[in-house]
Motif scaffolding. Structure first.
Motif, PDB file in Angstrom:
ATOM      1  N   LEU A 103       0.832  -1.197   0.000  1.00 49.31           N
ATOM      2  CA  LEU A 103       0.000   0.000   0.000  1.00 49.31           C
ATOM      3  C   LEU A 103       0.865   1.245   0.000  1.00 49.31           C
ATOM      4  O   LEU A 103       1.876   1.310   0.703  1.00 49.31           O
ATOM      5  N   MET A 104       0.457   2.220  -0.766  1.00 52.75           N
ATOM      6  CA  MET A 104       1.091   3.533  -0.730  1.00 52.75           C
ATOM      7  C   MET A 104       0.092   4.459  -0.029  1.00 52.75           C
ATOM      8  O   MET A 104      -1.037   4.636  -0.501  1.00 52.75           O
ATOM      9  N   ILE A 105       0.510   5.015   1.105  1.00 53.97           N
ATOM     10  CA  ILE A 105      -0.402   5.789   1.945  1.00 53.97           C
ATOM     11  C   ILE A 105       0.246   7.108   2.367  1.00 53.97           C
ATOM     12  O   ILE A 105       1.411   7.371   2.065  1.00 53.97           O
ATOM     13  N   GLY A 106      -0.518   7.933   3.064  1.00 52.59           N
ATOM     14  CA  GLY A 106      -0.058   9.266   3.412  1.00 52.59           C
ATOM     15  C   GLY A 106       0.729   9.344   4.697  1.00 52.59           C
ATOM     16  O   GLY A 106       0.677   8.456   5.550  1.00 52.59           O
ATOM     17  N   VAL A 107       1.440  10.439   4.840  1.00 57.25           N
ATOM     18  CA  VAL A 107       2.150  10.732   6.087  1.00 57.25           C
ATOM     19  C   VAL A 107       1.124  10.920   7.200  1.00 57.25           C
ATOM     20  O   VAL A 107       0.113  11.592   7.021  1.00 57.25           O
ATOM     21  N   GLY A 108       1.374  10.288   8.337  1.00 60.24           N
ATOM     22  CA  GLY A 108       0.454  10.331   9.460  1.00 60.24           C
ATOM     23  C   GLY A 108      -0.431   9.104   9.560  1.00 60.24           C
ATOM     24  O   GLY A 108      -1.092   8.881  10.564  1.00 60.24           O
ATOM     25  N   TRP A 109      -0.409   8.268   8.511  1.00 59.16           N
ATOM     26  CA  TRP A 109      -1.309   7.121   8.472  1.00 59.16           C
ATOM     27  C   TRP A 109      -0.708   5.857   9.087  1.00 59.16           C
ATOM     28  O   TRP A 109      -1.425   4.882   9.319  1.00 59.16           O
ATOM     29  N   ILE A 110       0.581   5.841   9.326  1.00 59.26           N
ATOM     30  CA  ILE A 110       1.232   4.632   9.835  1.00 59.26           C
ATOM     31  C   ILE A 110       0.740   4.248  11.239  1.00 59.26           C
ATOM     32  O   ILE A 110       0.360   3.087  11.467  1.00 59.26           O
ATOM     33  N   PRO A 111       0.717   5.159  12.226  1.00 64.09           N
ATOM     34  CA  PRO A 111       0.258   4.746  13.560  1.00 64.09           C
ATOM     35  C   PRO A 111      -1.131   4.106  13.582  1.00 64.09           C
ATOM     36  O   PRO A 111      -1.308   3.069  14.232  1.00 64.09           O
ATOM     37  N   PRO A 112      -2.143   4.674  12.891  1.00 63.78           N
ATOM     38  CA  PRO A 112      -3.462   4.026  12.954  1.00 63.78           C
ATOM     39  C   PRO A 112      -3.472   2.599  12.432  1.00 63.78           C
ATOM     40  O   PRO A 112      -4.069   1.712  13.049  1.00 63.78           O
ATOM     41  N   PHE A 113      -2.810   2.351  11.312  1.00 63.66           N
ATOM     42  CA  PHE A 113      -2.854   1.017  10.732  1.00 63.66           C
ATOM     43  C   PHE A 113      -1.859   0.054  11.387  1.00 63.66           C
ATOM     44  O   PHE A 113      -2.106  -1.143  11.462  1.00 63.66           O
ATOM     45  N   ALA A 114      -0.749   0.596  11.878  1.00 67.70           N
ATOM     46  CA  ALA A 114       0.192  -0.259  12.612  1.00 67.70           C
ATOM     47  C   ALA A 114      -0.404  -0.675  13.950  1.00 67.70           C
ATOM     48  O   ALA A 114      -0.215  -1.814  14.398  1.00 67.70           O
ATOM     49  N   ALA A 115      -1.137   0.224  14.604  1.00 72.53           N
ATOM     50  CA  ALA A 115      -1.759  -0.105  15.889  1.00 72.53           C
ATOM     51  C   ALA A 115      -2.769  -1.232  15.740  1.00 72.53           C
ATOM     52  O   ALA A 115      -2.970  -2.019  16.671  1.00 72.53           O
ATOM     53  N   LYS A 116      -3.404  -1.320  14.595  1.00 71.05           N
ATOM     54  CA  LYS A 116      -4.368  -2.382  14.326  1.00 71.05           C
ATOM     55  C   LYS A 116      -3.726  -3.641  13.731  1.00 71.05           C
ATOM     56  O   LYS A 116      -4.428  -4.585  13.379  1.00 71.05           O
ATOM     57  N   LYS A 117      -2.388  -3.604  13.612  1.00 67.91           N
ATOM     58  CA  LYS A 117      -1.644  -4.738  13.049  1.00 67.91           C
ATOM     59  C   LYS A 117      -2.103  -5.064  11.626  1.00 67.91           C
ATOM     60  O   LYS A 117      -2.089  -6.219  11.188  1.00 67.91           O
ATOM     61  N   VAL A 136      12.548  12.690   7.787  1.00 72.27           N
ATOM     62  CA  VAL A 136      11.843  12.044   6.686  1.00 72.27           C
ATOM     63  C   VAL A 136      11.347  10.669   7.109  1.00 72.27           C
ATOM     64  O   VAL A 136      10.265  10.226   6.706  1.00 72.27           O
ATOM     65  N   LEU A 137      12.111   9.994   7.942  1.00 75.13           N
ATOM     66  CA  LEU A 137      11.751   8.646   8.376  1.00 75.13           C
ATOM     67  C   LEU A 137      10.812   8.616   9.583  1.00 75.13           C
ATOM     68  O   LEU A 137      10.176   7.603   9.838  1.00 75.13           O
ATOM     69  N   GLU A 138      10.731   9.700  10.327  1.00 78.61           N
ATOM     70  CA  GLU A 138       9.898   9.703  11.534  1.00 78.61           C
ATOM     71  C   GLU A 138       8.459   9.270  11.284  1.00 78.61           C
ATOM     72  O   GLU A 138       7.903   8.470  12.046  1.00 78.61           O
ATOM     73  N   PRO A 139       7.797   9.742  10.211  1.00 78.64           N
ATOM     74  CA  PRO A 139       6.409   9.308   9.989  1.00 78.64           C
ATOM     75  C   PRO A 139       6.279   7.840   9.589  1.00 78.64           C
ATOM     76  O   PRO A 139       5.161   7.318   9.527  1.00 78.64           O
ATOM     77  N   SER A 140       7.402   7.182   9.300  1.00 73.20           N
ATOM     78  CA  SER A 140       7.382   5.779   8.897  1.00 73.20           C
ATOM     79  C   SER A 140       7.465   4.832  10.077  1.00 73.20           C
ATOM     80  O   SER A 140       7.414   3.615   9.896  1.00 73.20           O
ATOM     81  N   GLY A 215       4.338  25.046  18.302  1.00 69.18           N
ATOM     82  CA  GLY A 215       3.368  24.098  18.823  1.00 69.18           C
ATOM     83  C   GLY A 215       3.561  22.687  18.316  1.00 69.18           C
ATOM     84  O   GLY A 215       4.362  22.425  17.424  1.00 69.18           O
ATOM     85  N   GLN A 216       2.800  21.768  18.907  1.00 66.28           N
ATOM     86  CA  GLN A 216       2.807  20.365  18.516  1.00 66.28           C
ATOM     87  C   GLN A 216       1.372  19.868  18.441  1.00 66.28           C
ATOM     88  O   GLN A 216       0.482  20.416  19.081  1.00 66.28           O
ATOM     89  N   LEU A 217       1.172  18.806  17.671  1.00 62.35           N
ATOM     90  CA  LEU A 217      -0.160  18.211  17.598  1.00 62.35           C
ATOM     91  C   LEU A 217      -0.435  17.322  18.802  1.00 62.35           C
ATOM     92  O   LEU A 217      -1.443  17.477  19.490  1.00 62.35           O
ATOM     93  N   PHE A 218       0.496  16.387  19.066  1.00 61.47           N
ATOM     94  CA  PHE A 218       0.278  15.395  20.124  1.00 61.47           C
ATOM     95  C   PHE A 218       1.587  15.136  20.867  1.00 61.47           C
ATOM     96  O   PHE A 218       2.670  15.497  20.412  1.00 61.47           O
ATOM     97  N   GLU A 378       2.342  15.815  10.007  1.00 59.91           N
ATOM     98  CA  GLU A 378       1.082  15.673  10.708  1.00 59.91           C
ATOM     99  C   GLU A 378       0.925  14.247  11.208  1.00 59.91           C
ATOM    100  O   GLU A 378       1.682  13.363  10.853  1.00 59.91           O
ATOM    101  N   GLY A 379      -0.086  14.017  12.018  1.00 57.41           N
ATOM    102  CA  GLY A 379      -0.299  12.689  12.589  1.00 57.41           C
ATOM    103  C   GLY A 379       0.435  12.534  13.905  1.00 57.41           C
ATOM    104  O   GLY A 379       0.714  13.493  14.613  1.00 57.41           O
ATOM    105  N   GLY A 380       0.750  11.277  14.235  1.00 59.34           N
ATOM    106  CA  GLY A 380       1.462  11.008  15.475  1.00 59.34           C
ATOM    107  C   GLY A 380       0.629  10.312  16.526  1.00 59.34           C
ATOM    108  O   GLY A 380       1.100  10.099  17.643  1.00 59.34           O
ATOM    109  N   THR A 381      -0.609   9.949  16.185  1.00 60.73           N
ATOM    110  CA  THR A 381      -1.464   9.222  17.115  1.00 60.73           C
ATOM    111  C   THR A 381      -2.207   8.133  16.356  1.00 60.73           C
ATOM    112  O   THR A 381      -2.508   8.282  15.165  1.00 60.73           O
ATOM    113  N   ALA A 382      -2.533   7.055  17.053  1.00 58.16           N
ATOM    114  CA  ALA A 382      -3.274   5.966  16.420  1.00 58.16           C
ATOM    115  C   ALA A 382      -4.695   6.384  16.064  1.00 58.16           C
ATOM    116  O   ALA A 382      -5.373   5.708  15.281  1.00 58.16           O
TER     117      ALA A 382
END
Length: 423
Positions: A103-117, A136-140, A215-218, A378-382
């Protein structure tokens, strides 16, 4: 359709899709082999990029052509979609137990789908195979593990008209919000606004201002909302101040792909994507030929450039995990990345490519690569897939209506805390 899509996203964000995901698990029960075994079998790639005929030719003939030579026992079927439909496509696949292998997905999308395995971790050696900027690697990553590799980045920067600045006697770009507001007022005249922050996604624009305000998001663990402090309120209030000054207008924003206000001369500055260089080259090449466009990174308490883009990851339920992992690795090679970046006008996420002709010729991409130390994602939370959908409709009333910035941010904070609490 929109209601159905939001319902699916909320299900993923709130964790109610656990039953659907149980069929996918971590891939251990559904997989037909080891990810360290031979790369073979028929797999599917889901991608929102490689658009139009030239994009499909690039992917199917050049990139996958090279992949087939290296892995002749792997057949790749491509499922094309758009970013507007990607969320729904993935969540529908999860619910039906038919998630594509890659899958090719967006930045911020890794935590939600990784949390669900739903996606599988990748070997850490992939992170050092090429010269990546750390951010560059942090969102991965999620929970300390690598789940994806960056393919192309799409940064958010300020583009301005050099000729407008020269006519007004402005000799340098704004170093903070106070200077930005003053310059925007100075450049505003009949038929022209000084600054257009609204022709990109309101979510991404506000985030860029939030980050530049310190500021920060989370929180680092993704469990605490941090944007609902004064930094977030001030970022939204700044938009209201620009509108009150008459130097910005939410009603004058342009659609994606249409000639922008900076191109037409209806704005002197605008928040935009690094891909604007290619759009201008196609629609108004004279602006580039005459060197009328410049760019800078937004700054206030600190410089900040929003880093979006496309990552490639592997489904945890792939029946051919070795083949899927091989494709993930191949799509992130310098050759594949450079081709995708050129086709979209995007930023290649590799330092290895910083000296290529493409980067040097595209001044917005060059600025972005040189500014990666100031990049924020952006992102950073499941719970991100639920929260991201609520940012625009929650903040918009403060811009187009009478709601205060403080109240809008507080409401968004409550919605985000509730979404995180359901995880």
């Amino acid at each position: 359709m929109e209601l159905k899509r939001r319902s699916l996203l909320a299900a993923i964000g709130a964790g109610t899709a656990a039953a659907a995901l149980s069929g996918c698990g971590t891939g251990s029960s559904a997989a037909g082999g080891s990810a360290d075994g031979p790369a073979e079998g028929e797999i599917t790639l889901l991608t929102p990029i490689y658009e139009k005929a030239d994009g499909k030719t690039l992917l199917e003939k050049k990139i996958l052509g090279g992949f087939r030579k290296k892995y002749p026992d792997v057949k790749v079927n491509v499922d094309y979609t758009t970013y507007a439909q990607l969320n729904e496509k993935i969540t529908t696949g999860l619910a039906g137990g038919l998630l594509p292998d890659v899958l090719m997905i967006g930045v911020g999308w890794i935590p939600p789908f990784a949390a669900k395995k739903a996606i599988a971790p990748l070997p850490e050696r992939f992170a050092t195979a090429h010269d990546y900027e750390k951010r560059v690697l942090e969102p991965s990553r999620y929970d300390g593990k690598l789940y994806a590799l960056p393919v192309v980045l799409d940064t958010r920067i300020v583009v301005y008209r050099k000729d407008h600045f020269a006519e007004a006697g402005i000799k340098k770009t704004p170093a903070n919000w106070a200077e930005l507001r003053a310059v925007a007022k100075q450049l505003t005249r009949a038929g022209r606004i000084g600054f257009d922050p609204f022709s990109i996604e309101l979510r991404q624009c506000w985030e860029t201002f939030l980050f530049s305000n310190g500021g920060q998001l989370f929180s680092a663990d993704g469990k605490k909302v941090l944007f609902n402090d004064n930094r977030g309120v001030e970022a939204l209030q700044f938009f209201k101040d620009l509108i009150e000054d008459g130097s910005a207008s939410y009603a004058k924003k342009t659609d994606l792909g249409a000639p922008s206000n900076v191109q037409t001369g209806k704005a002197s500055m605008m928040m935009t994507s690094s891909a604007m260089w290619v759009q201008v080259g196609q629609q108004n090449p004279e602006l580039l030929k005459d060197d009328k466009l410049g760019a800078f990174v937004l700054a206030n308490r600190r410089p900040a450039m929003l880093q979006g883009g496309t990552l490639v990851t592997q489904s945890a339920s792939s029946k051919h995990p070795a083949a899927a992992r091989a494709l993930v690795e191949y799509l992130a090679t310098p050759e594949s990345v450079l081709g995708a970046a050129k086709q979209r006008g995007s930023v290649p996420g590799l330092k290895d490519l910083s000296d290529t002709g493409y980067v040097k010729e595209n001044k917005f991409v060059d600025l972005s690569l040189r500014s990666m130390g100031d990049a924020f994602s952006e992102g950073g939370t499941a719970a991100w897939m639920e929260i991201r959908e609520k940012i625009k409709p929650t903040l918009e009333p403060a811009i187009v209506g009478n709601q205060s910035a403080k109240d809008a941010i507080a409401e968004l904070g409550r919605l985000a805390e509730a979404a995180i609490g359901r995880m």
